[in-house]
Design a protein around this motif. Structure first.
Motif, PDB file in Angstrom:
ATOM      1  N   ASN A 178       1.118  -1.301  -0.096  1.00  0.00           N
ATOM      2  CA  ASN A 178      -0.007  -0.247  -0.208  1.00  0.00           C
ATOM      3  C   ASN A 178       0.898   1.445  -0.305  1.00  0.00           C
ATOM      4  O   ASN A 178       1.885   1.554   0.725  1.00  0.00           O
ATOM      5  CB  ASN A 178      -1.222   0.461   0.877  1.00  0.00           C
ATOM      6  N   ARG A 224       0.060   5.355   0.014  1.00  0.00           N
ATOM      7  CA  ARG A 224      -0.396   5.966   0.913  1.00  0.00           C
ATOM      8  C   ARG A 224       0.708   8.117   1.232  1.00  0.00           C
ATOM      9  O   ARG A 224       1.545   7.537   0.931  1.00  0.00           O
ATOM     10  CB  ARG A 224      -1.305   5.448   1.767  1.00  0.00           C
ATOM     11  N   THR A 227      -5.141   8.632   3.191  1.00  0.00           N
ATOM     12  CA  THR A 227      -5.026   9.187   2.217  1.00  0.00           C
ATOM     13  C   THR A 227      -4.831   8.531   0.178  1.00  0.00           C
ATOM     14  O   THR A 227      -2.863   8.713   1.093  1.00  0.00           O
ATOM     15  CB  THR A 227      -4.784  11.144   2.353  1.00  0.00           C
ATOM     16  N   PRO A 228      -5.287   8.359  -0.264  1.00  0.00           N
ATOM     17  CA  PRO A 228      -4.434   8.216  -1.336  1.00  0.00           C
ATOM     18  C   PRO A 228      -3.943   8.518  -2.558  1.00  0.00           C
ATOM     19  O   PRO A 228      -4.403   9.671  -2.251  1.00  0.00           O
ATOM     20  CB  PRO A 228      -5.918   6.692  -1.769  1.00  0.00           C
ATOM     21  N   TYR A 271      -5.690   0.582  -6.726  1.00  0.00           N
ATOM     22  CA  TYR A 271      -5.636   0.076  -5.544  1.00  0.00           C
ATOM     23  C   TYR A 271      -6.946  -0.958  -6.022  1.00  0.00           C
ATOM     24  O   TYR A 271      -8.136  -0.623  -6.675  1.00  0.00           O
ATOM     25  CB  TYR A 271      -5.552   1.405  -4.242  1.00  0.00           C
ATOM     26  N   GLY A 290      -7.880  -2.466  -1.041  1.00  0.00           N
ATOM     27  CA  GLY A 290      -7.115  -1.355  -0.618  1.00  0.00           C
ATOM     28  C   GLY A 290      -5.902  -1.344  -0.878  1.00  0.00           C
ATOM     29  O   GLY A 290      -5.694  -0.660  -0.962  1.00  0.00           O
ATOM     30  N   ASN A 291      -5.587  -2.350  -1.019  1.00  0.00           N
ATOM     31  CA  ASN A 291      -4.120  -2.370  -1.144  1.00  0.00           C
ATOM     32  C   ASN A 291      -3.583  -3.062  -2.724  1.00  0.00           C
ATOM     33  O   ASN A 291      -4.762  -3.409  -3.492  1.00  0.00           O
ATOM     34  CB  ASN A 291      -3.395  -4.308  -0.810  1.00  0.00           C
TER      35      ASN A 291
END
Length: 625
Positions: free
Chosen positions: A425, A427, A433-434, A442, A446-447
């Protein structure tokens, strides 16, 4: 005082040689009289009066040859009142003290679990002395029936330091004496009879602790004998050198000197003396010869094959050399106070570490030559969802990244996959926050889940996102995951003039020339140069009179043709060029033919050759405008 009633004490003891392995709870034999061997089941009464009869019950009592009462008062079998297989009746000797009863049968001795206590009421009238005491000093307790005191407990740590009656140095009805134990500290003492009676003496004892005033010699060496001087050093249980290394020692000179040897794995500092009480004191500091680094040359812009010379002191003590990204190496040489090694393939930015022992090592930072735009380079293994980040509390790292990422542009994280199920990940530094424009998406969880052959994740960083990262109170960025090794981070600013070469090459005469780039010109490829890109050759002219006017030729890197020929004024085939009007540089617009020549594989040459006279070349850049 508490009133004490006569009681019969039942003692449950482990049976000698009995194995319960494999027995269920229902199969256990609960009849103590069926057990093999001599065993004490109980005795009584207790408390008891001295010279009165006591009954000891158990198994195989007819095999007992003597009873030893606490205080080593022995009654042989001939002195028993009566006995059978289950009981012994015997009078308690007058010299007995509170404690455990022992039965002797042949070569075996069986000891009771509970303590024998006595009935007479104890009265304590004095304890002396109470001040200026050291471990080993004798104190006297007076009163009446004080020989019924089973234990005196001195203050020490959490559990105290008990002295049992059998260790008293003198015992009588009205006086007992005992020595201050090694673990004792200043504080109250408590007396008990082993049963219900207990007394805390009203006046605390003052017990002098140990001191350590000097270490001789203070400048010593590994394996050398040293002396620690002070007072009351007989209460030292452990000598602990810096780094947690304990050492054997002897105490002499009336407890004023400790003699020990400096361990091979220690480091400079103070020695810790751990006392029997659990307390600790420290000695003055000592020193040992220690490796140090004064310089590393070169320490930046390193490439594979470079010779690096480390200078310092005590290099004869170096046991191991470690390089960043590599680990321990064996290919190095030491001569006096210089250490030389060759930069191996795979070395990264980080610290060169010289290891002297497990507690002494010194470091010096080095940096590898960077690909264009690389702002960090190393080998950071992310496994088990470990993390690597740039946060505003990181000091130098934060400032370095903030300076390099000076606006919008392209931010590339280069990695290699290290297991069969990689995931990570990327961020903002708030961990949530991406980034809005990222080359690897993503996932639903979320990964990011890279393919096995993936090597880069690229962020098109906007000005707004850069502001979030590095404005006052900014977040920075963080990458975490499993199954990847982060190797470098690269940033190329939007519309930036990118440096191909930078230096100070003095072309005082036509015999001087300088080749820029390599046969395949990876620099141009790294800078994304294309047809129409502008190459700028920055420099300073140094001659303007007659035939000494400055002149420069820019040739194809394999001397296959002239791209530009310029001079201060028109001269022969040279074209006049106004450096000042052109920002102090000579401009060259790339054609496809130039790019093809630059990328052509040859065994010699480069991308460009610059030669001339009276001109100092300082920088070469590539830009789209």
């Amino acid at each position: 005082m508490k009133n004490v009633k006569n009681i019969f004490t039942l003692l449950v003891v482990a049976l000698v040689g009995l194995s319960l392995t494999g027995c269920s709870e229902d199969n256990l034999d609960t009849n103590p009289y069926s057990k093999s061997g001599v065993n004490i089941v109980g005795f009584g009464p207790s408390p008891i009066l001295r010279t009165h009869e006591i009954r000891i019950t158990g198994t195989n009592m007819n095999k007992v040859t003597k009873v030893i009462f606490p205080g080593d008062a022995i009654v042989e079998r001939s002195g028993f009142n009566s006995s059978d297989a289950e009981n012994i009746y015997v009078n308690v000797p007058d010299e007995s003290v509170p404690g455990q009863i022992r039965l002797v049968a042949g070569n075996d001795t069986v000891t009771s679990v509970s303590k024998l206590t006595f009935e007479e009421p104890i009265e304590v009238t004095s304890v002396s002395p109470t001040t200026g005491l050291s471990a080993g000093d004798e104190i006297t307790i007076k009163g009446d029936y004080v020989y019924n005191i089973a234990e005196v407990v001195f203050t020490s740590g959490v559990t105290g330091a008990p002295v049992p009656a059998e260790d008293f140095t003198y015992i009588s009805r009205r006086e007992i004496r005992l020595r201050v134990p090694l673990a004792a500290e200043s504080g109250v003492i408590t007396m008990n009879d082993g049963a219900e009676w207990e007394l805390e003496w009203k006046e605390p004892l003052e017990i002098v602790s140990a001191t350590a005033t000097a270490v001789t010699p203070a400048e010593t060496d590994f394996g050398q004998q040293i002396r620690i001087t002070g007072t009351n050093l007989h209460i030292v249980e452990t000598v602990m050198f810096p780094g947690g290394i304990s050492a054997e020692f002897t105490v002499s000179d009336d407890h004023r000197t400790i003699t020990t040897t400096v361990p091979a794995e220690t480091k400079p500092g103070a020695i810790t003396l751990l006392l029997y009480s659990g307390a600790a004191i420290s000695t003055p500091e000592f020193t040992v010869p220690t490796v140090s680094i004064t310089s590393v040359e070169p320490n930046s812009d390193l490439v594979e094959g470079d010779k690096v010379v480390v200078t310092g002191e005590n290099f004869d003590r170096v046991k191991e050399v470690q390089l960043p990204g590599i680990g321990a190496i064996t290919d190095y040489t030491i001569s006096g106070n210089t250490l030389t090694f060759t930069v191996p393939e795979g070395m990264a930015d980080g610290d060169v570490v010289l290891v002297q022992n497990s507690n002494i090592s010194v470091t010096a930072a080095v940096e590898m030559r960077k690909l264009f735009g690389v702002i960090w380079q190393g080998k950071e293994n992310l496994s088990g969802w470990s993390n690597w980040g740039v946060f505003n509390w990181d000091g130098d790292k934060w400032l370095k990244f903030q300076e390099a990422i000076d606006g919008p542009g392209e931010l590339t994280f280069h990695f290699v996959v290290t297991n069969d199920n990689p995931a990570f990940n990327l961020r903002m530094g708030d961990w949530s926050t991406p980034f809005s424009n990222i080359s690897l998406p993503y996932g639903d969880d979320g990964n990011i889940h890279p393919a096995a052959d993936a090597t880069d994740v690229v962020i098109q960083l906007s000005a707004e996102e850069r502001e979030k990262m590095f404005a006052d109170g900014g977040l920075g960025m963080v990458i975490w995951g499993d199954g990847i090794q982060l190797q470098y981070i690269k940033f190329v600013g939007a519309g930036a003039e990118l440096v191909l070469w930078e230096g100070n090459e003095d072309m005082a005469g036509w015999n001087n020339n300088y080749t820029i780039g390599t046969d395949t010109s990876p620099e141009l490829a790294a800078l994304n140069a294309h047809e129409g890109s502008i190459v700028r050759f920055y420099g300073t002219a140094t001659g303007f009179e007659g035939d000494s006017e400055w002149q420069v030729k820019i040739e194809e890197g394999h001397w296959g043709g002239t791209y530009a020929a310029v001079a201060a004024t028109e001269h022969d085939e040279f074209t006049a060029w106004d450096l000042e009007a052109n920002g102090g540089c000579i401009k060259l617009t790339l054609t496809q033919a130039m790019l093809d020549a630059a990328y052509e594989q040859k065994w010699w040459g480069g991308t460009f050759v610059v030669h001339g006279q009276n001109f100092i070349l300082t920088k070469v850049t590539v830009a789209d405008l």
